[in-house]
Scaffold this active site. Structure first.
Site, PDB file in Angstrom:
ATOM      1  N   CYS A 161     -32.115 -77.599  32.393  1.00  0.00           N
ATOM      2  CA  CYS A 161     -32.074 -78.126  33.931  1.00  0.00           C
ATOM      3  C   CYS A 161     -31.196 -77.268  34.720  1.00  0.00           C
ATOM      4  O   CYS A 161     -29.957 -78.260  35.013  1.00  0.00           O
ATOM      5  CB  CYS A 161     -31.677 -79.627  33.600  1.00  0.00           C
ATOM      6  SG  CYS A 161     -33.160 -80.720  33.058  1.00  0.00           S
ATOM      7  N   GLU A 162     -31.495 -76.124  35.058  1.00  0.00           N
ATOM      8  CA  GLU A 162     -30.492 -75.470  36.033  1.00  0.00           C
ATOM      9  C   GLU A 162     -31.674 -74.530  36.619  1.00  0.00           C
ATOM     10  O   GLU A 162     -32.468 -73.840  35.919  1.00  0.00           O
ATOM     11  CB  GLU A 162     -29.771 -74.482  35.059  1.00  0.00           C
ATOM     12  CG  GLU A 162     -28.567 -75.188  34.432  1.00  0.00           C
ATOM     13  CD  GLU A 162     -27.456 -75.191  35.099  1.00  0.00           C
ATOM     14  OE1 GLU A 162     -27.134 -74.527  36.082  1.00  0.00           O
ATOM     15  OE2 GLU A 162     -26.429 -76.152  34.800  1.00  0.00           O
ATOM     16  N   TYR A 169     -24.896 -60.799  21.077  1.00  0.00           N
ATOM     17  CA  TYR A 169     -24.365 -61.842  22.112  1.00  0.00           C
ATOM     18  C   TYR A 169     -25.618 -62.757  22.699  1.00  0.00           C
ATOM     19  O   TYR A 169     -25.471 -63.328  23.995  1.00  0.00           O
ATOM     20  CB  TYR A 169     -24.016 -61.001  23.456  1.00  0.00           C
ATOM     21  CG  TYR A 169     -22.660 -59.995  22.967  1.00  0.00           C
ATOM     22  CD1 TYR A 169     -21.590 -60.786  22.581  1.00  0.00           C
ATOM     23  CD2 TYR A 169     -23.009 -58.683  22.884  1.00  0.00           C
ATOM     24  CE1 TYR A 169     -20.498 -59.653  22.151  1.00  0.00           C
ATOM     25  CE2 TYR A 169     -22.025 -57.761  22.500  1.00  0.00           C
ATOM     26  CZ  TYR A 169     -20.811 -58.182  22.189  1.00  0.00           C
ATOM     27  OH  TYR A 169     -19.948 -57.542  21.717  1.00  0.00           O
ATOM     28  N   GLU A 199     -15.402 -49.796  16.971  1.00  0.00           N
ATOM     29  CA  GLU A 199     -15.635 -51.259  16.649  1.00  0.00           C
ATOM     30  C   GLU A 199     -16.918 -51.502  17.510  1.00  0.00           C
ATOM     31  O   GLU A 199     -17.143 -52.304  18.446  1.00  0.00           O
ATOM     32  CB  GLU A 199     -14.548 -52.050  17.440  1.00  0.00           C
ATOM     33  CG  GLU A 199     -13.129 -51.853  16.795  1.00  0.00           C
ATOM     34  CD  GLU A 199     -12.139 -52.673  17.574  1.00  0.00           C
ATOM     35  OE1 GLU A 199     -12.395 -52.998  18.845  1.00  0.00           O
ATOM     36  OE2 GLU A 199     -11.194 -52.926  16.914  1.00  0.00           O
ATOM     37  N   PRO A 200     -18.069 -50.962  17.135  1.00  0.00           N
ATOM     38  CA  PRO A 200     -19.467 -51.125  17.737  1.00  0.00           C
ATOM     39  C   PRO A 200     -19.838 -52.736  17.424  1.00  0.00           C
ATOM     40  O   PRO A 200     -19.755 -53.148  16.102  1.00  0.00           O
ATOM     41  CB  PRO A 200     -20.399 -50.387  17.088  1.00  0.00           C
ATOM     42  CG  PRO A 200     -19.855 -49.924  15.626  1.00  0.00           C
ATOM     43  CD  PRO A 200     -18.307 -50.165  15.750  1.00  0.00           C
ATOM     44  N   ARG A 226     -27.243 -64.334  28.869  1.00  0.00           N
ATOM     45  CA  ARG A 226     -26.767 -63.278  29.317  1.00  0.00           C
ATOM     46  C   ARG A 226     -27.393 -62.767  30.912  1.00  0.00           C
ATOM     47  O   ARG A 226     -26.812 -62.425  31.734  1.00  0.00           O
ATOM     48  CB  ARG A 226     -27.169 -62.036  28.310  1.00  0.00           C
ATOM     49  CG  ARG A 226     -26.340 -62.236  27.139  1.00  0.00           C
ATOM     50  CD  ARG A 226     -26.490 -60.901  26.285  1.00  0.00           C
ATOM     51  NE  ARG A 226     -25.713 -59.830  26.760  1.00  0.00           N
ATOM     52  CZ  ARG A 226     -26.235 -58.729  27.290  1.00  0.00           C
ATOM     53  NH1 ARG A 226     -27.643 -58.752  27.412  1.00  0.00           N
ATOM     54  NH2 ARG A 226     -25.459 -57.853  27.849  1.00  0.00           N
ATOM     55  N   TYR A 232     -24.571 -62.275  33.306  1.00  0.00           N
ATOM     56  CA  TYR A 232     -24.393 -60.958  33.813  1.00  0.00           C
ATOM     57  C   TYR A 232     -25.509 -60.336  34.667  1.00  0.00           C
ATOM     58  O   TYR A 232     -25.578 -58.847  34.717  1.00  0.00           O
ATOM     59  CB  TYR A 232     -24.268 -60.184  32.661  1.00  0.00           C
ATOM     60  CG  TYR A 232     -23.137 -60.661  31.417  1.00  0.00           C
ATOM     61  CD1 TYR A 232     -21.771 -60.647  31.738  1.00  0.00           C
ATOM     62  CD2 TYR A 232     -23.853 -61.054  30.393  1.00  0.00           C
ATOM     63  CE1 TYR A 232     -20.992 -61.296  30.553  1.00  0.00           C
ATOM     64  CE2 TYR A 232     -22.931 -61.305  29.202  1.00  0.00           C
ATOM     65  CZ  TYR A 232     -21.526 -61.583  29.528  1.00  0.00           C
ATOM     66  OH  TYR A 232     -20.846 -62.086  28.390  1.00  0.00           O
TER      67      TYR A 232
HETATM   68  N1  LLP Z   1     -13.913 -54.455  20.347  1.00  0.00           N
HETATM   69  C1  LLP Z   1     -13.214 -55.283  21.162  1.00  0.00           C
HETATM   70  C2  LLP Z   1     -11.974 -55.215  21.204  1.00  0.00           C
HETATM   71  C3  LLP Z   1     -14.062 -56.031  21.881  1.00  0.00           C
HETATM   72  O1  LLP Z   1     -13.603 -57.044  22.717  1.00  0.00           O
HETATM   73  C4  LLP Z   1     -15.572 -55.947  21.945  1.00  0.00           C
HETATM   74  C5  LLP Z   1     -16.403 -56.605  22.813  1.00  0.00           C
HETATM   75  C6  LLP Z   1     -16.039 -55.074  20.977  1.00  0.00           C
HETATM   76  C7  LLP Z   1     -15.256 -54.438  20.341  1.00  0.00           C
HETATM   77  C8  LLP Z   1     -17.353 -54.703  20.554  1.00  0.00           C
HETATM   78  O2  LLP Z   1     -17.995 -54.379  21.998  1.00  0.00           O
HETATM   79  P1  LLP Z   1     -19.787 -53.825  22.024  1.00  0.00           P
HETATM   80  O3  LLP Z   1     -19.654 -52.930  20.950  1.00  0.00           O
HETATM   81  O4  LLP Z   1     -20.441 -55.012  21.226  1.00  0.00           O
HETATM   82  O5  LLP Z   1     -20.142 -53.562  23.301  1.00  0.00           O
HETATM   83  N2  LLP Z   1     -20.972 -60.997  26.026  1.00  0.00           N
HETATM   84  C9  LLP Z   1     -20.742 -59.602  26.445  1.00  0.00           C
HETATM   85  C10 LLP Z   1     -20.296 -58.539  25.694  1.00  0.00           C
HETATM   86  C11 LLP Z   1     -18.676 -59.092  25.529  1.00  0.00           C
HETATM   87  C12 LLP Z   1     -18.040 -57.983  24.741  1.00  0.00           C
HETATM   88  C13 LLP Z   1     -16.900 -58.565  24.476  1.00  0.00           C
HETATM   89  N3  LLP Z   1     -16.066 -57.458  23.543  1.00  0.00           N
HETATM   90  C14 LLP Z   1     -22.436 -59.215  26.788  1.00  0.00           C
HETATM   91  O6  LLP Z   1     -23.207 -60.214  26.350  1.00  0.00           O
HETATM   92  O7  LLP Z   1     -22.686 -58.168  27.094  1.00  0.00           O
END
Ligand code: LLP
Length: 392
Positions: free
Chosen positions: A312-313, A341, A241-242, A281, A285
């Site tokens: 305004c932060e 994201y 699940e990328p 982000r 983070y």
């Molecule tokens: N599968 C599931 C169940 C997930 O919760 C996520 C991400 C993914 C796949 C995809 O992950 P990826 O391959 O994109 O890393 N907002 C954060 C990232 C939150 C990810 C949440 N879940 C950021 O901006 O770094």
């Protein structure tokens, strides 16, 4: 294909939370990819482009009944069930529709992926999934298998994001396969699918490279095959699940420079016409980005600046301490690797307008989302401009 050539039965299911709209939905459909959705909104956008729902997986720790119904009505391929409440509700809804719904169970294998604590999801103390302690995950398997209108076809885990090491994936596979073998023995559970989730890192900074797809593919497929062989499990379909790895590097954020403020001996602030409303982000983070002055790429970097947004932060800082060529008002700043994201986590804080999105393919540009207008900000307000009317 790095996965496919090592493990033919691999499905790539794009995590739409990373970025999703109709244009991308159409591209994914053309690429014959699967889709991971986490809300009725993502379901609706996928429906609007007639996405093949057999390839859609519905995630989330608190899917509402309405969302579940929407997905069932769309004949969604899989639900990734997160908890006992969902198991019961989904079974009832599927029964109401007279269907048998395929599901996976989301488990938390208790592996620390060494990411930011806000994006760590596979450890024990998280809101996601069934914990793998005290027989809870086993109880989930037994209950799922006894649900008359659900078919348990596999197991899922997602560890966090982004993950720069292979070890968390390998450890998770060890734990998940051992569990699958136990469930086979005790409950005659046949694992047809195993989803290892997302979390594949990308390179944001010039000097912080990310592992290649081949490295992830090698680590994950070798470990999975080895463990299945050891535990005499048939090889399951491998689901990935990328999200970030698909879209992050495809997106470049463009800002216009306005004020440049020098605090002598302290810092030089370069202010741009966006900020935490389109990229939360860095504030959330501590995420780091590079930047270029798009209209002055050739000239060498000569000054250390901090790129500030316009919200305004005081925490609305996009990039702290970066070397750039001389910058002044009117310059165009490009921030690469903004495709994941950023827009999906954008907000109208300060009633900032969300930016337009331009799709560029083979040198041709197409506007796929217009910039918001002030009218858009008021479109859900039910109070009409009475004061204005009265004044007339
Ligand atoms: N599968 C599931 C169940 C997930 O919760 C996520 C991400 C993914 C796949 C995809 O992950 P990826 O391959 O994109 O890393 N907002 C954060 C990232 C939150 C990810 C949440 N879940 C950021 O901006 O770094």
């Amino acid at each position: 294909t790095e996965f496919g050539k090592r493990y033919p039965r691999t499905s790539v299911v794009y995590a739409s939370k990373a970025f999703f709209n109709r244009a991308l939905g159409l591209i994914l459909k053309e690429e014959e990819m699967g889709l991971d959705v986490v809300s009725g909104g993502e379901v609706a956008v996928a429906q609007s482009v007639a996405f093949p729902f057999a390839k859609v997986y519905f995630h989330g720790n608190n899917k509402t009944e309405d969302e579940m119904k929407l997905a069932l009505d769309a004949s969604i391929g899989h639900f990734v069930v997160d908890n006992f409440h969902e198991l019961a509700v989904l079974n009832r809804l599927a029964k109401g529709q007279g269907i048998i719904q395929n599901i996976l169970l989301r488990l938390t294998p208790g592996v620390d992926p060494h990411t930011h604590s806000h994006t760590t999801t596979g450890v024990l103390d998280v809101k996601f999934g069934f914990p793998m302690i005290k027989g809870i995950a086993e109880k989930a398997v037994a209950e799922a298998m006894s649900c008359s209108h659900l078919k348990l076809v596999g197991l899922h885990c997602h560890l966090g994001s982004p993950i720069f090491e292979m070890e968390p994936y390998e450890k998770a596979i060890d734990i998940m396969m051992r569990f699958a073998a136990e469930m086979k023995e005790r409950h005659a559970f046949e694992m047809q699918e195993f989803s290892v989730g997302g979390g594949y890192a990308v390179q944001y900074l010039v000097d912080v490279p990310a592992p290649s797809v081949a490295q992830y593919a090698e680590a994950i497929t070798v470990r999975l095959q080895a463990r299945c062989r050891e535990m005499v499990l048939p090889l399951p379909r491998l689901v990935l699940e990328p999200g970030r790895a698909i879209v992050a590097q495809a997106g470049v954020a463009l800002y216009k420079v306005g004020a440049v403020k020098n605090i002598p001996g302290v810092r030089r602030y370069v202010c741009v016409d966006g900020g935490m409303s389109d990229n939360i982000r860095p504030a959330l983070y501590g995420a780091k980005y590079e930047a270029l002055i798009a209209n002055n790429v050739g000239q060498g970097d000569s000054e250390r600046v901090t790129v500030a947004g316009k919200l305004c932060e005081s925490g609305d800082i996009l990039i702290k301490d970066i070397m750039l060529p001389p910058v002044s008002a009117g310059d165009l700043m490009a921030v690469p690797v903004s495709g994941a994201y950023c827009i999906p986590m954008s907000s109208n804080y300060n009633l900032a307008l969300k930016p337009a999105i331009v799709l560029v393919k083979e040198g041709r540009a197409r506007l796929i989302r217009r910039r918001e207008t002030h009218q858009d900000l008021m479109r859900c307000d039910l109070i009409r401009a009475r004061a204005v009317e009265c004044g007339q």
